[in-house]
Structures are given as structure tokens and as C-alpha cells.
Enzyme design. Structure first.
Site, PDB file in Angstrom:
ATOM      1  N   ARG A 168     -25.402  60.176  -9.019  1.00  0.00           N
ATOM      2  CA  ARG A 168     -25.041  58.759  -8.822  1.00  0.00           C
ATOM      3  C   ARG A 168     -23.526  58.589  -8.988  1.00  0.00           C
ATOM      4  O   ARG A 168     -23.038  58.384 -10.106  1.00  0.00           O
ATOM      5  CB  ARG A 168     -25.802  57.892  -9.820  1.00  0.00           C
ATOM      6  CG  ARG A 168     -27.297  57.768  -9.460  1.00  0.00           C
ATOM      7  CD  ARG A 168     -28.063  56.985 -10.483  1.00  0.00           C
ATOM      8  NE  ARG A 168     -28.063  57.664 -11.766  1.00  0.00           N
ATOM      9  CZ  ARG A 168     -27.943  57.067 -12.940  1.00  0.00           C
ATOM     10  NH1 ARG A 168     -27.787  55.770 -13.020  1.00  0.00           N
ATOM     11  NH2 ARG A 168     -27.951  57.763 -14.061  1.00  0.00           N
ATOM     12  N   LYS A 228     -32.889  76.486 -19.744  1.00  0.00           N
ATOM     13  CA  LYS A 228     -33.885  77.419 -20.293  1.00  0.00           C
ATOM     14  C   LYS A 228     -34.985  77.742 -19.289  1.00  0.00           C
ATOM     15  O   LYS A 228     -35.426  78.888 -19.192  1.00  0.00           O
ATOM     16  CB  LYS A 228     -34.502  76.868 -21.575  1.00  0.00           C
ATOM     17  CG  LYS A 228     -35.342  75.644 -21.329  1.00  0.00           C
ATOM     18  CD  LYS A 228     -35.426  74.701 -22.451  1.00  0.00           C
ATOM     19  CE  LYS A 228     -35.572  73.324 -21.854  1.00  0.00           C
ATOM     20  NZ  LYS A 228     -34.707  72.338 -22.341  1.00  0.00           N
ATOM     21  N   GLU A 276     -25.873  80.168 -24.008  1.00  0.00           N
ATOM     22  CA  GLU A 276     -26.160  79.864 -25.424  1.00  0.00           C
ATOM     23  C   GLU A 276     -26.880  78.533 -25.584  1.00  0.00           C
ATOM     24  O   GLU A 276     -27.764  78.369 -26.436  1.00  0.00           O
ATOM     25  CB  GLU A 276     -24.835  79.830 -26.201  1.00  0.00           C
ATOM     26  CG  GLU A 276     -24.986  79.616 -27.681  1.00  0.00           C
ATOM     27  CD  GLU A 276     -25.676  80.776 -28.366  1.00  0.00           C
ATOM     28  OE1 GLU A 276     -25.093  81.858 -28.443  1.00  0.00           O
ATOM     29  OE2 GLU A 276     -26.822  80.605 -28.813  1.00  0.00           O
ATOM     30  N   VAL A 331     -31.105  77.726 -25.538  1.00  0.00           N
ATOM     31  CA  VAL A 331     -32.068  77.883 -26.633  1.00  0.00           C
ATOM     32  C   VAL A 331     -31.527  77.227 -27.906  1.00  0.00           C
ATOM     33  O   VAL A 331     -30.486  77.622 -28.423  1.00  0.00           O
ATOM     34  CB  VAL A 331     -32.365  79.380 -26.922  1.00  0.00           C
ATOM     35  CG1 VAL A 331     -33.386  79.505 -28.044  1.00  0.00           C
ATOM     36  CG2 VAL A 331     -32.863  80.070 -25.670  1.00  0.00           C
ATOM     37  N   GLY A 333     -30.128  74.281 -28.651  1.00  0.00           N
ATOM     38  CA  GLY A 333     -28.927  73.444 -28.630  1.00  0.00           C
ATOM     39  C   GLY A 333     -27.709  74.092 -29.251  1.00  0.00           C
ATOM     40  O   GLY A 333     -27.210  75.118 -28.781  1.00  0.00           O
ATOM     41  N   ILE A 358     -27.298  75.648 -32.031  1.00  0.00           N
ATOM     42  CA  ILE A 358     -27.446  76.786 -32.948  1.00  0.00           C
ATOM     43  C   ILE A 358     -27.055  78.102 -32.261  1.00  0.00           C
ATOM     44  O   ILE A 358     -27.634  78.449 -31.229  1.00  0.00           O
ATOM     45  CB  ILE A 358     -28.905  76.915 -33.451  1.00  0.00           C
ATOM     46  CG1 ILE A 358     -29.386  75.583 -34.034  1.00  0.00           C
ATOM     47  CG2 ILE A 358     -29.018  78.026 -34.476  1.00  0.00           C
ATOM     48  CD1 ILE A 358     -30.853  75.581 -34.406  1.00  0.00           C
ATOM     49  N   ASP A 378     -41.600  73.921 -23.175  1.00  0.00           N
ATOM     50  CA  ASP A 378     -40.177  74.036 -23.521  1.00  0.00           C
ATOM     51  C   ASP A 378     -39.975  75.196 -24.516  1.00  0.00           C
ATOM     52  O   ASP A 378     -39.104  76.049 -24.317  1.00  0.00           O
ATOM     53  CB  ASP A 378     -39.716  72.701 -24.134  1.00  0.00           C
ATOM     54  CG  ASP A 378     -38.290  72.733 -24.637  1.00  0.00           C
ATOM     55  OD1 ASP A 378     -37.370  72.509 -23.831  1.00  0.00           O
ATOM     56  OD2 ASP A 378     -38.094  72.985 -25.843  1.00  0.00           O
ATOM     57  N   LYS A 431     -38.045  79.105 -24.196  1.00  0.00           N
ATOM     58  CA  LYS A 431     -37.069  79.591 -25.175  1.00  0.00           C
ATOM     59  C   LYS A 431     -37.557  80.905 -25.804  1.00  0.00           C
ATOM     60  O   LYS A 431     -36.764  81.827 -26.043  1.00  0.00           O
ATOM     61  CB  LYS A 431     -36.840  78.526 -26.249  1.00  0.00           C
ATOM     62  CG  LYS A 431     -36.144  77.276 -25.675  1.00  0.00           C
ATOM     63  CD  LYS A 431     -36.241  76.084 -26.605  1.00  0.00           C
ATOM     64  CE  LYS A 431     -35.533  74.860 -26.041  1.00  0.00           C
ATOM     65  NZ  LYS A 431     -35.804  73.623 -26.778  1.00  0.00           N
ATOM     66  N   GLY A 443     -29.515  67.215 -27.953  1.00  0.00           N
ATOM     67  CA  GLY A 443     -28.511  66.150 -28.048  1.00  0.00           C
ATOM     68  C   GLY A 443     -27.244  66.518 -27.307  1.00  0.00           C
ATOM     69  O   GLY A 443     -26.940  67.705 -27.112  1.00  0.00           O
TER      70      GLY A 443
HETATM   71  N1  HSE Z   1     -36.795  68.636 -25.588  1.00  0.00           N
HETATM   72  C1  HSE Z   1     -36.227  69.645 -26.404  1.00  0.00           C
HETATM   73  C2  HSE Z   1     -36.550  69.383 -27.865  1.00  0.00           C
HETATM   74  C3  HSE Z   1     -34.738  69.765 -26.296  1.00  0.00           C
HETATM   75  O1  HSE Z   1     -37.194  68.400 -28.197  1.00  0.00           O
HETATM   76  O2  HSE Z   1     -36.152  70.176 -28.679  1.00  0.00           O
HETATM   77  C4  HSE Z   1     -34.309  70.500 -25.066  1.00  0.00           C
HETATM   78  O3  HSE Z   1     -34.838  71.784 -25.024  1.00  0.00           O
END
Ligand code: HSE
Length: 433
Positions: free
Chosen positions: A49, A107, A131, A134, A136, A138, A203, A207, A306
Site C-alpha cells: 500500500r 520461518k 536470525e 526463530v 524474534g 533471541i 509456527d 522454527k 514484535g
Molecule cells: N506468532 C509468533 C508468536 C511470532 O506468537 O510467537 C512470530 O513467529
């Protein structure tokens, strides 16, 4: 005085993560340049957008033509934070074909197509770093790939999904049921409108595939990962877990077999003792516990999702890839040389907590115990509680010693066929002991 030409970065996606990547690239430009040894310049931002106002981003850089951006030929690094399989896969492939290295947070794509993408990156002599894919912020991929490259990792046990950890933590601390806790997670913005990918473990499975492949230097595909979601965990399961001094977490577990000849990767809810470090991971936080021959036990903890936390991981990769580019090298790539087979779930060995509704009459306990014995599953503890409703039924909770998943499956099937077993209320694995 820095004389090097700026390294050009194309950003694919400018949502929650992409906008933070762009912001940090601008606000930390001098530090990034000093750390890399050359300035980094945002050369284009591909969005869906274009009319949306994006603070701090020059509108002249914004384009809807992501393909043209990655084909420009003067881009040094493409940062992909779109997510999903397509168009991300084609854009990454095109980026490599046109001379760029790639930093991705994707991922799902890496779990599905990591092998082909790594092969292309190697063929083109470019980097593929991820990085942020997996857990965020960390640091996990780099520690496993680089810091532990001289060690032998035997086990990776982690909470790699924040949404489900928030829900389970809420159930644990308030006694809420699954739906009530999910509703709160949705209202607070932790759970998406369609929470399937999180609560059904997709998800976390993606990972787990990435972590297992890197940890054991082998190929683990998404389809190799056994997956069970956490939608059927009940308040009664938590009450039972508490009686055992445990809590319940959705765990990603990657293990090397005791004989070293194979590996397994799985995602499912499990009871873990309150004394285990993962039990104290609260809210939407992630944590990963790594066990290796020489280092022993390591734990990595932090925000797993985040905008800013994920951007931190992306920027770390960007700095590394830019440094590689300046030195004319590439960083560590694919390392699947061990070619260890991935064993099916039936071969996984662990402990189990089984809750049965049974007839409350003489001989039932003996019947149940016989079924366990016939399948080679050794019982650790049994707790029976008669019901007060006068229906002649009791709850029987059996905790086993270590047994294979196949043996346990056979046991449960046989239990269901007993007239005196009215139902199998829940089966949960017990980990981390
Ligand atoms: N939806 C994922 C979580 C974050 O709740 O950890 C992105 O992998």
C-alpha cells in the site's frame, strides 16, 4: 575517515518489523556505518500500500514493484520481512540471481525451502541469514551455527511461540479454560484474528525444523516435525500438572538419539517440572534450552516477536552480511553434512501422564495395569480418586516411566477397548526431567 561507498539495502515489506528496520537504519546510521566499515543506505522499500504514510521513510524510495527492486543489480543486501511462501521465495531467488545477499525473517519459507535457497546462495557466492526467523530478538541461529560450532548439540528444548505461551500462562495462573485465555490473548493483541498457525503448532514446528537442522547439522524439513497443537489442554490438565509439581508448556523438542544415529523433532504441549528453567518463562516470552556435550546446559531467553525485537535480529544479520561483503567473503552457510535420518514420532522415548475415567469397582486397577505391562510400559505412579456423583466411576491418573510413543499409543488403544475404561480424558507427555 570512511571512504567506502555506501552499501545499498532493499527492504521488502514495511509492516511491524520492516518499519522498525527502516527506523533503526536511520536513527543508528552512524553506529551501523562504524560497525560495518561503510555506510548502509536504504535504496528502496517495496510495499503493498504505497499511499500509507510511513514516518521517516522518503516516499521516493517506496515502490510496489518488489521484483524490479530486487532486479536492479546495484543492491547489496535484500531484507525480506514479508513472510509467507510466495512472493517471498521468488523475490529472494531473484535477489540472489541479481547479485544481492539476503537477510530474511521468514520461518515458513526457510523451514520449507531452506535447502534450495541455501544452495542458490552458495552457487551465487552470497549470504543467506535469518536470525529473526526463530524466536524474534533471541540470538539462536548464530550461537548454534557459530558459537557452538566446535561442540556437539544433543538437545534443543524450547518455548518458541509467544502467543501460546501467553495463553498457557494465563490458564496456569488464573485457572481459566483455553477459550477464555485465547479471548484475552486476542483482546490484548497477542493472538491473531485467526490463531491457527500459533495454537495448532505450525509456527513452532517451522522454527523446530530450522533449529534441528542447524543444531544437528542435518536436513530437517517441516514435514519431518511431529506437531500437536494446544487447543485441547484443559483447566483439569493444569490442576493435574500442579499436583505433580509441574506446569504445561507448548514445547519444540529436537533431540539426537542416544546412539547418535538419528534425530527427532516435535512440537506438542507437555508437562514440565516447576523447577525447570522453562517453567518460569511467563507471558509471551520465548526461551530455548540447549544441551551440548562440552558446554552443558545453556538457556536463551527474551522477546520472541514484535517489531523492534525482531528488527534487532534483522539488523544484526544486516551488519554481519555487510561486513562479509566488504571483506569479499561469505559467512557460514548450510551445514547439513551429517545426513542423519529423522525418526518418526513412534520412536521418541519420554514419560506420559494419562488421565482415565474408569468404573469404580474391584479389579479395574489391575486390568489397567495389565494393559500397560502387556505393552512394555512401566508405571511410575497411579492416583485414583472416586467421584462423589454416585455414578460408580473414578478418575485414574497414571504417570509412566520412559517409554516409546509407539508403545504408549498401543497401550492407550488397548485401554480404550476395555469395558471398564469409560474414556481417556487426556494424554500428556512429561518432559524436562
Ligand atoms: N506468532 C509468533 C508468536 C511470532 O506468537 O510467537 C512470530 O513467529
Amino acid at each position: 575517515m570512511m571512504r567506502k561507498r555506501p552499501l545499498k539495502v532493499a527492504l521488502l515489506g514495511c509492516g511491524v518489523v520492516g518499519s522498525e528496520v527502516a527506523r533503526i537504519m536511520t536513527t543508528h546510521a552512524d553506529d551501523l556505518a562504524a560497525r560495518i566499515g561503510a555506510p548502509v543506505e536504504l535504496a528502496g522499500v517495496a510495499v503493498r500500500r504505497p499511499s500509507k504514510v510511513r514516518e521517516g521513510i522518503d516516499p521516493a524510495l517506496v515502490t510496489t514493484d518488489a521484483t524490479a527492486l530486487v532486479k536492479r543489480g546495484d543492491i547489496d543486501v535484500v531484507v525480506e520481512v514479508i513472510g509467507g511462501i510466495e512472493p517471498a521465495r521468488t523475490l529472494i531467488t531473484t535477489a540472489f540471481e541479481h547479485g544481492a545477499s539476503v537477510v530474511s525473517a521468514n520461518k515458513a519459507l526457510l523451514a520449507q525451502d531452506g535447502e534450495a535457497l541455501h544452495a542458490l546462495a552458495e552457487d551465487k557466492d552470497r549470504d543467506l541469514y535469518y536470525e529473526a526467523a526463530v524466536a524474534g530478538a533471541i540470538p539462536l541461529i548464530r550461537p548454534l551455527r557459530e558459537s557452538l560450532a566446535g561442540d556437539k548439540v544433543n538437545r534443543v528444548l524450547g518455548i518458541v511461540n509467544g502467543t501460546t505461551n501467553f495463553i498457557l500462562d494465563k490458564m496456569d495462573s488464573t485457572g481459566a479454560g483455553y477459550q477464555e485465555a485465547l479471548d484475552e490473548a486476542t483482546a490484548l493483541g497477542y493472538a491473531e484474528a485467526d490463531p491457527t498457525a500459533d495454537v495448532e503448532g505450525f509456527d513452532a514446528a517451522a522454527k523446530a525444523a530450522i533449529l534441528a537442522g542447524i543444531a544437528f547439522h542435518t536436513r530437517v524439513r517441516l514435514d519431518d516435525v511431529y506437531r500437536e497443537g494446544m487447543t485441547e489442554v484443559t483447566a483439569a490438565d493444569f490442576a493435574s500438572a500442579k499436583r505433580m509439581g509441574c506446569t504445561i508448556k507448548l514445547l519444540a523438542i529436537c533431540e539426537r538419539a542416544a546412539d547418535g544415529g538419528s534425530v527427532t523433532a516435535r512440537v506438542h504441549p507437555a508437562m514440565i517440572p516447576l523447577s525447570h528453567p522453562l517453567a518460569s518463562v511467563r507471558g509471551a516470552y520465548n526461551a530455548v534450552f540447549v544441551e551440548s556435550d562440552a558446554a552443558g546446559q545453556l538457556m536463551f531467553y527474551g522477546p520472541g516477536a514484535g517489531g523492534a525485537p525482531t528488527a534487532s535480529a534483522v539488523l544484526g544479520d544486516l551488519v554481519a552480511v555487510c561486513r562479509n561483503k566488504l571483506s569479499g567473503a561469505t559467512g557460514p552457510g548450510d551445514s547439513a553434512y551429517t545426513q542423519l535420518p529423522v525418526s518418526p514420532m513412534g520412536e521418541v522415548v519420554t514419560r506420559y501422564h494419562i488421565s482415565l475415567d474408569v468404573a469404580d469397582k474391584p479389579g479395574v486397577l489391575a486390568q489397567v495395569a495389565t494393559v500397560f505391562a502387556e505393552h512394555g510400559v512401566s508405571i511410575d505412579t497411579v492416583r485414583q480418586q472416586g467421584r462423589q456423583d454416585g455414578g460408580g466411576e473414578a478418575s485414574l491418573v497414571v504417570v509412566t516411566h520412559r517409554a516409546s510413543d509407539a508403545s504408549l499409543g498401543g497401550t492407550v488403544e488397548a485401554l480404550r477397548n476395555l469395558d471398564t475404561v469409560r474414556g481417556v480424558a487426556s494424554i500428556m507427555r512429561v518432559e524436562g526431567e
